[in-house]
Design a protein around this motif. Structure first.
Motif, PDB file in Angstrom:
ATOM      1  N   ARG A  39      -0.287  -6.725   0.274  1.00  0.00           N
ATOM      2  CA  ARG A  39      -0.546  -7.435  -0.983  1.00  0.00           C
ATOM      3  C   ARG A  39      -1.561  -8.565  -0.771  1.00  0.00           C
ATOM      4  O   ARG A  39      -1.226  -9.758  -0.869  1.00  0.00           O
ATOM      5  N   PRO A  40      -2.825  -8.222  -0.489  1.00  0.00           N
ATOM      6  CA  PRO A  40      -3.839  -9.270  -0.317  1.00  0.00           C
ATOM      7  C   PRO A  40      -4.057 -10.027  -1.620  1.00  0.00           C
ATOM      8  O   PRO A  40      -3.931  -9.465  -2.707  1.00  0.00           O
ATOM      9  N   CYS A  41      -4.405 -11.305  -1.505  1.00  0.00           N
ATOM     10  CA  CYS A  41      -4.536 -12.128  -2.709  1.00  0.00           C
ATOM     11  C   CYS A  41      -5.736 -11.713  -3.555  1.00  0.00           C
ATOM     12  O   CYS A  41      -5.791 -12.028  -4.743  1.00  0.00           O
ATOM     13  N   ASN A  42      -6.696 -10.995  -2.976  1.00  0.00           N
ATOM     14  CA  ASN A  42      -7.875 -10.573  -3.742  1.00  0.00           C
ATOM     15  C   ASN A  42      -7.772  -9.114  -4.187  1.00  0.00           C
ATOM     16  O   ASN A  42      -8.790  -8.459  -4.421  1.00  0.00           O
ATOM     17  N   ARG A  43      -6.546  -8.601  -4.324  1.00  0.00           N
ATOM     18  CA  ARG A  43      -6.377  -7.178  -4.633  1.00  0.00           C
ATOM     19  C   ARG A  43      -6.946  -6.793  -5.996  1.00  0.00           C
ATOM     20  O   ARG A  43      -7.204  -5.617  -6.244  1.00  0.00           O
ATOM     21  N   ALA A  99      12.605  -3.824   6.651  1.00  0.00           N
ATOM     22  CA  ALA A  99      13.155  -2.475   6.809  1.00  0.00           C
ATOM     23  C   ALA A  99      14.080  -2.348   8.006  1.00  0.00           C
ATOM     24  O   ALA A  99      14.710  -1.306   8.180  1.00  0.00           O
ATOM     25  N   GLY A 100      14.148  -3.378   8.862  1.00  0.00           N
ATOM     26  CA  GLY A 100      15.077  -3.340   9.969  1.00  0.00           C
ATOM     27  C   GLY A 100      14.496  -3.517  11.348  1.00  0.00           C
ATOM     28  O   GLY A 100      15.027  -4.300  12.147  1.00  0.00           O
ATOM     29  N   PRO A 101      13.408  -2.808  11.716  1.00  0.00           N
ATOM     30  CA  PRO A 101      12.893  -2.936  13.083  1.00  0.00           C
ATOM     31  C   PRO A 101      12.468  -4.364  13.417  1.00  0.00           C
ATOM     32  O   PRO A 101      11.987  -5.113  12.557  1.00  0.00           O
ATOM     33  N   ALA A 102      12.667  -4.738  14.673  1.00  0.00           N
ATOM     34  CA  ALA A 102      12.230  -6.038  15.171  1.00  0.00           C
ATOM     35  C   ALA A 102      11.241  -5.812  16.300  1.00  0.00           C
ATOM     36  O   ALA A 102      11.292  -4.801  17.010  1.00  0.00           O
ATOM     37  N   TYR A 103      10.336  -6.774  16.467  1.00  0.00           N
ATOM     38  CA  TYR A 103       9.286  -6.645  17.471  1.00  0.00           C
ATOM     39  C   TYR A 103       9.160  -7.966  18.222  1.00  0.00           C
ATOM     40  O   TYR A 103       9.489  -9.038  17.689  1.00  0.00           O
ATOM     41  N   ALA A 104       8.692  -7.865  19.462  1.00  0.00           N
ATOM     42  CA  ALA A 104       8.503  -9.054  20.288  1.00  0.00           C
ATOM     43  C   ALA A 104       7.078  -9.083  20.818  1.00  0.00           C
ATOM     44  O   ALA A 104       6.446  -8.037  21.014  1.00  0.00           O
ATOM     45  N   ALA A 105       6.576 -10.291  21.041  1.00  0.00           N
ATOM     46  CA  ALA A 105       5.230 -10.450  21.589  1.00  0.00           C
ATOM     47  C   ALA A 105       5.130 -11.785  22.299  1.00  0.00           C
ATOM     48  O   ALA A 105       5.877 -12.729  22.004  1.00  0.00           O
ATOM     49  N   ARG A 106       4.184 -11.852  23.218  1.00  0.00           N
ATOM     50  CA  ARG A 106       3.949 -13.107  23.928  1.00  0.00           C
ATOM     51  C   ARG A 106       3.299 -14.138  23.017  1.00  0.00           C
ATOM     52  O   ARG A 106       3.556 -15.341  23.150  1.00  0.00           O
ATOM     53  N   LYS A 107       2.436 -13.691  22.123  1.00  0.00           N
ATOM     54  CA  LYS A 107       1.746 -14.577  21.199  1.00  0.00           C
ATOM     55  C   LYS A 107       1.922 -14.054  19.782  1.00  0.00           C
ATOM     56  O   LYS A 107       2.048 -12.850  19.560  1.00  0.00           O
ATOM     57  N   LEU A 108       1.889 -14.977  18.837  1.00  0.00           N
ATOM     58  CA  LEU A 108       2.055 -14.626  17.423  1.00  0.00           C
ATOM     59  C   LEU A 108       0.924 -15.255  16.622  1.00  0.00           C
ATOM     60  O   LEU A 108       0.644 -16.453  16.752  1.00  0.00           O
ATOM     61  N   LEU A 109       0.289 -14.433  15.787  1.00  0.00           N
ATOM     62  CA  LEU A 109      -0.766 -14.912  14.884  1.00  0.00           C
ATOM     63  C   LEU A 109      -0.320 -14.665  13.451  1.00  0.00           C
ATOM     64  O   LEU A 109      -0.069 -13.517  13.061  1.00  0.00           O
ATOM     65  N   LEU A 110      -0.226 -15.719  12.667  1.00  0.00           N
ATOM     66  CA  LEU A 110       0.104 -15.616  11.247  1.00  0.00           C
ATOM     67  C   LEU A 110      -1.194 -15.602  10.445  1.00  0.00           C
ATOM     68  O   LEU A 110      -1.921 -16.594  10.416  1.00  0.00           O
ATOM     69  N   ALA A 111      -1.460 -14.475   9.806  1.00  0.00           N
ATOM     70  CA  ALA A 111      -2.601 -14.339   8.897  1.00  0.00           C
ATOM     71  C   ALA A 111      -2.036 -13.941   7.542  1.00  0.00           C
ATOM     72  O   ALA A 111      -2.406 -12.922   6.954  1.00  0.00           O
ATOM     73  N   THR A 112      -1.123 -14.753   7.061  1.00  0.00           N
ATOM     74  CA  THR A 112      -0.229 -14.396   5.955  1.00  0.00           C
ATOM     75  C   THR A 112      -0.729 -14.800   4.580  1.00  0.00           C
ATOM     76  O   THR A 112      -0.117 -14.450   3.568  1.00  0.00           O
ATOM     77  N   GLY A 113      -1.818 -15.543   4.502  1.00  0.00           N
ATOM     78  CA  GLY A 113      -2.423 -15.835   3.212  1.00  0.00           C
ATOM     79  C   GLY A 113      -1.648 -16.806   2.348  1.00  0.00           C
ATOM     80  O   GLY A 113      -0.674 -17.440   2.776  1.00  0.00           O
ATOM     81  N   LEU A 114      -2.094 -16.894   1.104  1.00  0.00           N
ATOM     82  CA  LEU A 114      -1.516 -17.801   0.115  1.00  0.00           C
ATOM     83  C   LEU A 114      -1.110 -17.027  -1.127  1.00  0.00           C
ATOM     84  O   LEU A 114      -1.603 -15.933  -1.383  1.00  0.00           O
ATOM     85  N   HIS A 115      -0.238 -17.631  -1.907  1.00  0.00           N
ATOM     86  CA  HIS A 115       0.141 -17.094  -3.216  1.00  0.00           C
ATOM     87  C   HIS A 115      -0.341 -18.064  -4.282  1.00  0.00           C
ATOM     88  O   HIS A 115       0.040 -19.241  -4.288  1.00  0.00           O
ATOM     89  N   ASP A 116      -1.210 -17.593  -5.167  1.00  0.00           N
ATOM     90  CA  ASP A 116      -1.740 -18.438  -6.238  1.00  0.00           C
ATOM     91  C   ASP A 116      -0.718 -18.525  -7.365  1.00  0.00           C
ATOM     92  O   ASP A 116      -0.208 -17.509  -7.841  1.00  0.00           O
ATOM     93  N   GLU A 117      -0.428 -19.738  -7.806  1.00  0.00           N
ATOM     94  CA  GLU A 117       0.537 -19.961  -8.880  1.00  0.00           C
ATOM     95  C   GLU A 117      -0.229 -20.150 -10.184  1.00  0.00           C
ATOM     96  O   GLU A 117      -0.638 -21.256 -10.541  1.00  0.00           O
ATOM     97  N   LEU A 118      -0.428 -19.059 -10.868  1.00  0.00           N
ATOM     98  CA  LEU A 118      -1.269 -19.064 -12.062  1.00  0.00           C
ATOM     99  C   LEU A 118      -0.543 -19.681 -13.242  1.00  0.00           C
ATOM    100  O   LEU A 118       0.672 -19.482 -13.414  1.00  0.00           O
ATOM    101  N   PRO A 119      -1.244 -20.442 -14.074  1.00  0.00           N
ATOM    102  CA  PRO A 119      -0.606 -21.001 -15.268  1.00  0.00           C
ATOM    103  C   PRO A 119      -0.181 -19.882 -16.211  1.00  0.00           C
ATOM    104  O   PRO A 119      -0.830 -18.833 -16.279  1.00  0.00           O
TER     105      PRO A 119
END
Length: 302
Positions: A39-43, A99-119
């Protein structure tokens, strides 16, 4: 966890910052998993601009091309999934998905974006990213010289109107209620022919997202080519908060210019941490973060 669920780097968010980071890390021979909720913000945006060599390309087409090119790197995996929980653990991070699966990593990058709160103005959401716009650098050229309006008030409204006047002198400022401009600001706008309209906005009249009139509370209809608005936003994901990341005064995840946060091993990239909400900036930020993640991994292992 099994070896199949452990990675060098987990990237949450498979839009432009996340995919850019995955490309750099794949080329660095890192085992990478990208989790994307889709769900990219520019969809809704029909065309992306200002990205060298791809100016005017639909954003979804750019993302599809990026995913296709990532398929050439066997150490990079992309998975459709929504990450709902992140925890720091010894040696890295754990991420649980809806959905249930879990994952592990040495490093984590959040590229999770923003949610615009439209009037809650009828028609505005349907036009967001199409003819109700946030950035003149992304969309101003296509509507330059045409009738435009800015939705804003006070200092922020004045500054946005001053910026947009460069693209079109046929401009109005809609304060959506009593104006809070200073006398000096009001005089400055009047001297440049920018009308200030205090009547509340009642609806955005449009055809398939292309606005043609704004309807005001008194019934008047204002013909326009585009409306520019900087709306409030919030983080699209709670993962940063779960990991204890602080927000900047403007609501972005706090990090340095390379995406490094105060949490060791945790990086951020893209709209969630940058005021430059442009595709080209997101790609650049993802690339920078990935290079520094790889640098950290090398320093730990060599």
């Amino acid at each position: 966890m099994s070896p199949d669920s452990s990675y060098d780097v987990l990237i949450i968010g498979g839009s432009y910052a996340g995919l850019s980071a995955a490309l750099v890390l794949g080329r660095s021979l890192r085992r990478v998993l990208v989790l994307d909720a889709g769900r990219p913000c520019n969809r809704q945006t029909p065309h992306a601009h200002g990205f060298l060599t791809r100016d005017g390309t639909p954003p979804a087409e750019l993302a599809a091309l990026a995913r296709a090119q990532l398929a050439a790197y066997p150490s990079v995996q992309l998975r459709a999934a929504t990450a709902v929980r992140a925890t720091a653990e010894a040696g890295g991070f754990r991420v649980d998905t809806a959905a249930g699966p879990a994952y592990a990593a040495r490093k984590l990058l959040l590229a999770t974006g923003l949610h615009d709160e439209l009037p809650p103005v009828p028609g505005l959401a349907e036009c967001w990213g199409i003819s109700v716009l946030h950035c003149p650098y992304c969309h101003g050229y296509e509507v330059h010289g045409q009738p435009l309006a800015v939705l804003g008030n006070g200092d922020a409204g004045f500054e946005f109107a001053r910026l947009l006047h460069h693209w079109s002198p046929d401009l109005r400022l809609l304060t959506n209620g009593p104006g809070t401009l200073s006398a000096e600001q009001a005089a400055h706008l009047a001297a440049r022919g920018v009308a200030v309209i205090e009547e509340p906005l009642q609806a955005v009249e449009h055809q398939a997202g292309q606005l043609h009139h704004l309807r005001l509370a008194g019934g008047a209809r204002l013909p326009l080519r585009a409306l520019f608005a900087r709306v409030p936003f919030r983080q699209a994901s709670e993962l940063g908060a779960q990991l204890g990341l602080a927000l900047t005064p403007t609501g972005l995840l706090a990090a340095d210019e390379f995406g490094r946060t105060a949490v060791p091993g945790l990086y951020v990239a893209g709209d969630n941490s940058s005021p430059m909400r442009q595709l080209a900036a997101a790609v650049a930020n993802g690339s920078k973060a990935a290079a520094f993640i790889n640098h950290e991994l090398i320093a730990a292992d060599f």
